[in-house]
Motif scaffolding. Structure first.
Motif, PDB file in Angstrom:
ATOM      1  N   ASP A 110      -7.377  -8.838   2.973  1.00 50.73           N
ATOM      2  CA  ASP A 110      -7.132  -7.867   1.918  1.00 50.73           C
ATOM      3  C   ASP A 110      -7.646  -6.501   2.360  1.00 50.73           C
ATOM      4  O   ASP A 110      -8.472  -6.394   3.278  1.00 50.73           O
ATOM      5  N   LEU A 111      -7.158  -5.465   1.700  1.00 51.01           N
ATOM      6  CA  LEU A 111      -7.555  -4.093   2.003  1.00 51.01           C
ATOM      7  C   LEU A 111      -8.271  -3.501   0.799  1.00 51.01           C
ATOM      8  O   LEU A 111      -8.001  -3.882  -0.342  1.00 51.01           O
ATOM      9  N   SER A 112      -9.174  -2.547   1.053  1.00 52.55           N
ATOM     10  CA  SER A 112      -9.933  -1.892  -0.011  1.00 52.55           C
ATOM     11  C   SER A 112      -9.852  -0.384   0.150  1.00 52.55           C
ATOM     12  O   SER A 112      -9.968   0.132   1.271  1.00 52.55           O
ATOM     13  N   ILE A 113      -9.674   0.308  -0.963  1.00 51.09           N
ATOM     14  CA  ILE A 113      -9.680   1.766  -0.966  1.00 51.09           C
ATOM     15  C   ILE A 113     -11.135   2.213  -1.042  1.00 51.09           C
ATOM     16  O   ILE A 113     -11.841   1.893  -1.991  1.00 51.09           O
ATOM     17  N   PRO A 118      -4.920  11.190  -1.958  1.00 52.51           N
ATOM     18  CA  PRO A 118      -3.499  11.037  -2.310  1.00 52.51           C
ATOM     19  C   PRO A 118      -2.763   9.988  -1.473  1.00 52.51           C
ATOM     20  O   PRO A 118      -1.790   9.404  -1.939  1.00 52.51           O
ATOM     21  N   SER A 119      -3.227   9.723  -0.254  1.00 45.96           N
ATOM     22  CA  SER A 119      -2.545   8.729   0.588  1.00 45.96           C
ATOM     23  C   SER A 119      -2.696   7.316   0.044  1.00 45.96           C
ATOM     24  O   SER A 119      -1.917   6.434   0.391  1.00 45.96           O
ATOM     25  N   ALA A 120      -3.697   7.097  -0.795  1.00 46.03           N
ATOM     26  CA  ALA A 120      -3.942   5.744  -1.311  1.00 46.03           C
ATOM     27  C   ALA A 120      -4.071   5.715  -2.828  1.00 46.03           C
ATOM     28  O   ALA A 120      -4.392   4.690  -3.393  1.00 46.03           O
ATOM     29  N   GLY A 121      -3.855   6.814  -3.480  1.00 40.52           N
ATOM     30  CA  GLY A 121      -4.024   6.855  -4.924  1.00 40.52           C
ATOM     31  C   GLY A 121      -5.483   7.069  -5.278  1.00 40.52           C
ATOM     32  O   GLY A 121      -6.346   7.185  -4.428  1.00 40.52           O
ATOM     33  N   ALA A 122      -5.740   7.119  -6.542  1.00 38.39           N
ATOM     34  CA  ALA A 122      -7.102   7.394  -7.022  1.00 38.39           C
ATOM     35  C   ALA A 122      -7.766   6.110  -7.489  1.00 38.39           C
ATOM     36  O   ALA A 122      -8.328   6.046  -8.567  1.00 38.39           O
ATOM     37  N   GLU A 124     -10.281   4.307  -5.997  1.00 42.06           N
ATOM     38  CA  GLU A 124     -11.455   4.047  -5.169  1.00 42.06           C
ATOM     39  C   GLU A 124     -12.179   2.787  -5.637  1.00 42.06           C
ATOM     40  O   GLU A 124     -12.396   2.582  -6.819  1.00 42.06           O
ATOM     41  N   GLY A 125     -12.519   1.945  -4.674  1.00 38.23           N
ATOM     42  CA  GLY A 125     -13.240   0.717  -4.973  1.00 38.23           C
ATOM     43  C   GLY A 125     -12.344  -0.471  -5.260  1.00 38.23           C
ATOM     44  O   GLY A 125     -12.826  -1.597  -5.347  1.00 38.23           O
ATOM     45  N   SER A 126     -11.045  -0.257  -5.379  1.00 42.45           N
ATOM     46  CA  SER A 126     -10.155  -1.380  -5.666  1.00 42.45           C
ATOM     47  C   SER A 126      -9.672  -2.032  -4.376  1.00 42.45           C
ATOM     48  O   SER A 126      -9.624  -1.412  -3.324  1.00 42.45           O
ATOM     49  N   SER A 127      -9.323  -3.299  -4.481  1.00 45.00           N
ATOM     50  CA  SER A 127      -8.801  -4.065  -3.349  1.00 45.00           C
ATOM     51  C   SER A 127      -7.387  -4.526  -3.663  1.00 45.00           C
ATOM     52  O   SER A 127      -7.018  -4.643  -4.819  1.00 45.00           O
ATOM     53  N   PHE A 128      -6.627  -4.777  -2.608  1.00 50.64           N
ATOM     54  CA  PHE A 128      -5.265  -5.248  -2.788  1.00 50.64           C
ATOM     55  C   PHE A 128      -4.830  -6.067  -1.584  1.00 50.64           C
ATOM     56  O   PHE A 128      -5.406  -5.954  -0.500  1.00 50.64           O
ATOM     57  N   SER A 129      -3.832  -6.889  -1.788  1.00 52.77           N
ATOM     58  CA  SER A 129      -3.231  -7.660  -0.705  1.00 52.77           C
ATOM     59  C   SER A 129      -2.024  -6.886  -0.207  1.00 52.77           C
ATOM     60  O   SER A 129      -1.139  -6.558  -1.001  1.00 52.77           O
ATOM     61  N   PRO A 130      -1.966  -6.584   1.089  1.00 58.65           N
ATOM     62  CA  PRO A 130      -0.817  -5.836   1.602  1.00 58.65           C
ATOM     63  C   PRO A 130       0.458  -6.673   1.545  1.00 58.65           C
ATOM     64  O   PRO A 130       0.418  -7.904   1.514  1.00 58.65           O
ATOM     65  N   GLU A 131       1.596  -5.972   1.527  1.00 57.13           N
ATOM     66  CA  GLU A 131       2.893  -6.644   1.473  1.00 57.13           C
ATOM     67  C   GLU A 131       3.132  -7.487   2.721  1.00 57.13           C
ATOM     68  O   GLU A 131       3.682  -8.570   2.664  1.00 57.13           O
ATOM     69  N   PHE A 132       2.713  -6.969   3.863  1.00 51.68           N
ATOM     70  CA  PHE A 132       2.936  -7.643   5.137  1.00 51.68           C
ATOM     71  C   PHE A 132       1.624  -8.281   5.571  1.00 51.68           C
ATOM     72  O   PHE A 132       0.542  -7.752   5.308  1.00 51.68           O
ATOM     73  N   ARG A 133       1.666  -9.368   6.283  1.00 52.97           N
ATOM     74  CA  ARG A 133       0.459 -10.143   6.575  1.00 52.97           C
ATOM     75  C   ARG A 133      -0.432  -9.554   7.671  1.00 52.97           C
ATOM     76  O   ARG A 133      -1.572  -9.964   7.827  1.00 52.97           O
ATOM     77  N   ASP A 134       0.070  -8.602   8.448  1.00 50.58           N
ATOM     78  CA  ASP A 134      -0.789  -8.041   9.492  1.00 50.58           C
ATOM     79  C   ASP A 134      -0.901  -6.527   9.360  1.00 50.58           C
ATOM     80  O   ASP A 134      -0.130  -5.894   8.655  1.00 50.58           O
ATOM     81  N   HIS A 135      -1.906  -5.993  10.034  1.00 49.09           N
ATOM     82  CA  HIS A 135      -2.109  -4.543  10.055  1.00 49.09           C
ATOM     83  C   HIS A 135      -2.851  -4.155  11.322  1.00 49.09           C
ATOM     84  O   HIS A 135      -3.396  -4.996  12.024  1.00 49.09           O
ATOM     85  N   MET A 136      -2.841  -2.851  11.616  1.00 48.22           N
ATOM     86  CA  MET A 136      -3.554  -2.273  12.751  1.00 48.22           C
ATOM     87  C   MET A 136      -4.856  -1.658  12.238  1.00 48.22           C
ATOM     88  O   MET A 136      -4.984  -1.364  11.050  1.00 48.22           O
ATOM     89  N   ILE A 137      -5.771  -1.428  13.161  1.00 47.48           N
ATOM     90  CA  ILE A 137      -7.003  -0.731  12.797  1.00 47.48           C
ATOM     91  C   ILE A 137      -7.191   0.480  13.712  1.00 47.48           C
ATOM     92  O   ILE A 137      -6.581   0.566  14.785  1.00 47.48           O
ATOM     93  N   PHE A 138      -8.026   1.406  13.265  1.00 46.59           N
ATOM     94  CA  PHE A 138      -8.259   2.659  13.980  1.00 46.59           C
ATOM     95  C   PHE A 138      -9.749   2.935  14.088  1.00 46.59           C
ATOM     96  O   PHE A 138     -10.562   2.316  13.410  1.00 46.59           O
ATOM     97  N   VAL A 148      -8.904   3.636   3.646  1.00 45.59           N
ATOM     98  CA  VAL A 148      -8.688   2.210   3.373  1.00 45.59           C
ATOM     99  C   VAL A 148      -9.274   1.397   4.528  1.00 45.59           C
ATOM    100  O   VAL A 148      -9.091   1.743   5.693  1.00 45.59           O
ATOM    101  N   GLU A 149      -9.984   0.326   4.164  1.00 44.82           N
ATOM    102  CA  GLU A 149     -10.561  -0.600   5.145  1.00 44.82           C
ATOM    103  C   GLU A 149     -10.057  -2.006   4.865  1.00 44.82           C
ATOM    104  O   GLU A 149      -9.646  -2.315   3.745  1.00 44.82           O
TER     105      GLU A 149
END
Length: 173
Positions: A110-113, A118-122, A124-138, A148-149
């Motif tokens: 899961d990901l957390s704001i 503006p790139s993630a909405g307002a 802060e502190g909320s978590s969500f499951s991304p639509e796609f099962r994988d992601h990259m990190i930076f 977002v982490e």
């Protein structure tokens, strides 16, 4: 038209339709990467532009100059893994250590704001499951802010300003 001009590459049809139907932008399939062409666009969104380009490649330099001159750029999902960062002062790709698949993907997290932006909405502190099962990190640079982490505290969205422009590194769809 007075709408912001957005050049896109590699968007899924549903995302392209969503952007177009919003009425907030005039959306164009990207037709080139020359400086004169890019100057016509307010923002460029590259999703899954899976071409290995080193930092000294002319396209990487063109994108860096585009942002520095006031353009907006979003590098989404695999794009920022294959292409060297045009603005390493904001972010560079990172190599994941947990839940790794295909060397570069973090899966099933899961990901957390972590900060409102503006790139993630307002949200802060909320978590969500991304639509796609994988992601990259930076890895955020000195001009980057992590918005977002993932569940391992790895940066997934990094935003920043460079010159007169802005850039978003989005590791998730």
């Amino acid at each position: 038209t007075s709408l912001p001009q957005i050049g896109v590459y590699g968007l899924k049809p549903t995302m392209l339709e969503l952007l177009t139907r919003s009425g907030l932008f005039e959306v164009h399939e990207l037709q080139g990467i020359s400086p004169s062409y890019l100057r016509q666009l307010d923002a460029v969104l590259l999703q899954n532009f899976n071409v290995e380009l080193e930092a000294d490649h002319p396209w990487v330099a063109t994108l860096r100059n585009y942002v520095g001159d006031g353009g907006g750029l979003m590098l989404a999902h695999d794009t920022a893994w294959f292409m060297a960062s045009p603005v390493p002062e904001v972010a560079v790709r990172a190599i994941p250590q947990k839940n790794v698949e295909a060397i570069r993907h973090v899966v099933e997290s899961d990901l957390s704001i972590v900060i409102s932006h503006p790139s993630a909405g307002a949200l802060e502190g909320s978590s969500f499951s991304p639509e796609f099962r994988d992601h990259m990190i930076f890895r955020a640079g000195p001009l980057g802010r992590v918005t977002v982490e993932n569940g391992f505290a790895d940066p997934v969205y990094v935003v920043g300003e460079f010159g007169d422009g802005r850039i978003v590194f989005s590791g998730s769809y």
